[in-house]
Design a protein around this motif. Structure first.
Motif, PDB file in Angstrom:
ATOM      1  N   CYS A 106      48.063  37.759  35.389  1.00  0.00           N
ATOM      2  CA  CYS A 106      49.283  36.945  35.436  1.00  0.00           C
ATOM      3  C   CYS A 106      49.249  35.896  36.525  1.00  0.00           C
ATOM      4  O   CYS A 106      50.291  35.325  36.881  1.00  0.00           O
ATOM      5  N   ALA A 107      48.065  35.588  37.053  1.00  0.00           N
ATOM      6  CA  ALA A 107      47.906  34.538  38.057  1.00  0.00           C
ATOM      7  C   ALA A 107      46.524  33.923  37.898  1.00  0.00           C
ATOM      8  O   ALA A 107      45.571  34.615  37.530  1.00  0.00           O
ATOM      9  N   PRO A 108      46.382  32.632  38.179  1.00  0.00           N
ATOM     10  CA  PRO A 108      45.051  32.013  38.118  1.00  0.00           C
ATOM     11  C   PRO A 108      44.187  32.515  39.255  1.00  0.00           C
ATOM     12  O   PRO A 108      44.636  32.590  40.402  1.00  0.00           O
ATOM     13  N   LEU A 109      42.944  32.854  38.960  1.00  0.00           N
ATOM     14  CA  LEU A 109      42.060  33.396  39.974  1.00  0.00           C
ATOM     15  C   LEU A 109      41.404  32.278  40.786  1.00  0.00           C
ATOM     16  O   LEU A 109      41.120  31.204  40.249  1.00  0.00           O
ATOM     17  N   PRO A 110      41.148  32.509  42.064  1.00  0.00           N
ATOM     18  CA  PRO A 110      40.438  31.514  42.877  1.00  0.00           C
ATOM     19  C   PRO A 110      39.077  31.206  42.269  1.00  0.00           C
ATOM     20  O   PRO A 110      38.432  32.071  41.664  1.00  0.00           O
ATOM     21  N   VAL A 111      38.601  29.986  42.463  1.00  0.00           N
ATOM     22  CA  VAL A 111      37.406  29.531  41.752  1.00  0.00           C
ATOM     23  C   VAL A 111      36.157  30.339  42.092  1.00  0.00           C
ATOM     24  O   VAL A 111      35.263  30.468  41.255  1.00  0.00           O
ATOM     25  N   HIS A 112      36.071  30.898  43.292  1.00  0.00           N
ATOM     26  CA  HIS A 112      34.850  31.618  43.676  1.00  0.00           C
ATOM     27  C   HIS A 112      35.051  33.123  43.819  1.00  0.00           C
ATOM     28  O   HIS A 112      34.091  33.837  44.103  1.00  0.00           O
ATOM     29  N   ALA A 113      36.268  33.601  43.663  1.00  0.00           N
ATOM     30  CA  ALA A 113      36.537  35.021  43.914  1.00  0.00           C
ATOM     31  C   ALA A 113      35.867  35.899  42.858  1.00  0.00           C
ATOM     32  O   ALA A 113      35.656  35.488  41.717  1.00  0.00           O
ATOM     33  N   VAL A 114      35.535  37.128  43.275  1.00  0.00           N
ATOM     34  CA  VAL A 114      34.968  38.102  42.350  1.00  0.00           C
ATOM     35  C   VAL A 114      35.938  38.331  41.199  1.00  0.00           C
ATOM     36  O   VAL A 114      37.134  38.549  41.406  1.00  0.00           O
ATOM     37  N   ARG A 115      35.412  38.270  39.967  1.00  0.00           N
ATOM     38  CA  ARG A 115      36.217  38.525  38.771  1.00  0.00           C
ATOM     39  C   ARG A 115      35.557  39.644  37.981  1.00  0.00           C
ATOM     40  O   ARG A 115      34.355  39.611  37.745  1.00  0.00           O
ATOM     41  N   CYS A 148      51.207  27.963  45.066  1.00  0.00           N
ATOM     42  CA  CYS A 148      50.809  29.320  45.431  1.00  0.00           C
ATOM     43  C   CYS A 148      50.642  30.149  44.159  1.00  0.00           C
ATOM     44  O   CYS A 148      51.548  30.175  43.321  1.00  0.00           O
ATOM     45  N   PRO A 149      49.517  30.824  43.978  1.00  0.00           N
ATOM     46  CA  PRO A 149      49.326  31.627  42.765  1.00  0.00           C
ATOM     47  C   PRO A 149      50.234  32.855  42.709  1.00  0.00           C
ATOM     48  O   PRO A 149      50.408  33.433  41.638  1.00  0.00           O
ATOM     49  N   VAL A 150      50.813  33.236  43.841  1.00  0.00           N
ATOM     50  CA  VAL A 150      51.671  34.421  43.893  1.00  0.00           C
ATOM     51  C   VAL A 150      53.140  34.043  43.683  1.00  0.00           C
ATOM     52  O   VAL A 150      53.832  34.619  42.836  1.00  0.00           O
ATOM     53  N   THR A 151      53.632  33.075  44.442  1.00  0.00           N
ATOM     54  CA  THR A 151      55.054  32.695  44.382  1.00  0.00           C
ATOM     55  C   THR A 151      55.317  31.510  43.465  1.00  0.00           C
ATOM     56  O   THR A 151      56.467  31.260  43.115  1.00  0.00           O
ATOM     57  N   ARG A 152      54.255  30.749  43.154  1.00  0.00           N
ATOM     58  CA  ARG A 152      54.323  29.550  42.320  1.00  0.00           C
ATOM     59  C   ARG A 152      55.115  28.413  42.963  1.00  0.00           C
ATOM     60  O   ARG A 152      55.444  27.431  42.299  1.00  0.00           O
ATOM     61  N   GLU A 153      55.401  28.516  44.237  1.00  0.00           N
ATOM     62  CA  GLU A 153      56.053  27.403  44.922  1.00  0.00           C
ATOM     63  C   GLU A 153      55.011  26.358  45.277  1.00  0.00           C
ATOM     64  O   GLU A 153      53.836  26.669  45.485  1.00  0.00           O
ATOM     65  N   VAL A 154      55.446  25.088  45.334  1.00  0.00           N
ATOM     66  CA  VAL A 154      54.547  23.999  45.727  1.00  0.00           C
ATOM     67  C   VAL A 154      54.154  24.204  47.186  1.00  0.00           C
ATOM     68  O   VAL A 154      55.005  24.456  48.048  1.00  0.00           O
ATOM     69  N   LEU A 155      52.862  24.123  47.459  1.00  0.00           N
ATOM     70  CA  LEU A 155      52.367  24.363  48.809  1.00  0.00           C
ATOM     71  C   LEU A 155      52.526  23.125  49.686  1.00  0.00           C
ATOM     72  O   LEU A 155      52.316  21.996  49.240  1.00  0.00           O
TER      73      LEU A 155
END
Length: 334
Positions: free
Chosen positions: A198-207, A103-110
């Protein structure tokens, strides 16, 4: 099949029938008692057509759907029930491309399908827009539940709080804000604040442009050679010695900062480099040294180096923002 696209007139009943058809033809999921009538009708029609076209036998068994197809169908069903629009660019292949292990927010394994808070979920980053490729991220159920229907400003308020709230720490709220920043400012990028990436962005999300720059520095500045190449690329956009000096200072700050992150710049903790005050300050000092024309060149270069797709008004129409992401109400609802 997916008749929910960017046209103003949407046949809601047909969308439900198309969804039921896809459940039958793409999976072995049986018809569910709690499905809406239109979805059941589409399922039954597909089953009837299949039984007339084929004799029963192994060659004509319904296929096993992979988890991305199942997630796609479930996403569409949930959206249909809530009158949310789903753009045609949301497909099983898109969900496969968005897939992440943590998870890019909590960093726990999904996890997947365990009914725990760690299960992966697909969420809209801008709650006032439709399900569309550039507005989606995969995160844990825990992060998704905390986000709920919050606006970007509400998420930022929680990131500035001194204590955890609603199951997330202030740093986790800030990671969520970093994900939401681009989609929530897609039509007003100049109003966006400068946030730590401070988090990796989704591959297609607006940046946004500043995020694109942060991403490049994070990914290339751990190694001296990568840092030097990036500085050479950006130095051409700088017209003053002051801007070039501040660019070099930024490269040095990120390079040294990455070595002091928890994973030494080699895993997801590398994004924490932007939480180091000196690194973020170096970025802003460089930005302040650039004229608007220079910054426009930096933004264009960062897009080319990232092979980013430029967001267009045509693609943003898929977001159905005039109706806040809902299917236009004048089409009716069953």
């Amino acid at each position: 099949m997916n008749p929910w696209h960017d046209h103003a007139h949407v046949d809601i009943e047909e969308a439900g029938r198309a969804l039921g058809h896809d459940f039958h033809t793409l999976t072995q999921i049986p018809k569910q008692a709690d499905w809406p009538a239109a979805v059941c009708a589409g399922f039954d029609a597909a089953a009837h057509g299949h039984s007339r076209a084929h004799r029963p036998g192994p060659a004509h068994r319904r296929p096993h759907a992979d988890r991305f197809t199942r997630k796609w169908l479930q996403l569409r069903l949930n959206a249909w029930r809530r009158q949310r629009a789903v753009a045609n660019d949301v497909t099983p292949q898109l969900l496969r491309e968005l897939d992440v292990t943590r998870c890019p927010v909590t960093r726990e394994v999904l996890t997947h399908g365990t009914l725990q808070d760690t299960d992966a979920s697909v969420d809209r980053l801008n709650n006032d827009a439709a399900y569309a490729a550039s507005n989606l991220a995969v995160m844990s159920v825990r992060a998704n539940r905390a986000k709920g229907a919050l606006s970007f400003a509400q998420v930022m308020a929680r990131a500035h709080a001194a204590e955890p709230s609603e199951g997330l720490t202030p740093t986790e709220w800030l990671r969520l804000a970093a994900l939401m920043l681009g989609p929530c400012h897609a039509t007003c990028p100049h109003d966006a604040p400068a946030l730590p990436l401070c988090a990796p962005l989704p591959v297609h999300a607006v940046r946004l442009a500043l995020q694109q720059v942060q991403r490049l520095f994070t990914e290339h500045c751990l190694r001296q050679a990568g840092k030097n190449r990036l500085l050479r690329d950006f130095s051409g956009a700088c017209r003053s010695d002051a801007a070039r000096l501040r660019l070099a200072a930024l490269g040095h700050a990120v390079h040294e900062g990455l070595k002091h992150t928890e994973g030494h710049g080699l895993d997801d903790t590398r994004w924490d480099v932007w939480l180091q005050p000196a690194v973020m300050a170096a970025l802003l000092r460089w930005r302040e040294a650039l004229s608007e024309a220079e910054w426009a060149r930096v933004a264009a270069l960062s897009g080319r180096l990232s092979q980013a797709r430029r967001e267009t008004p045509e693609r943003l129409r898929l977001w159905q923002m005039p109706t806040r992401g809902f299917v236009p109400l004048h089409t009716g609802w069953a």
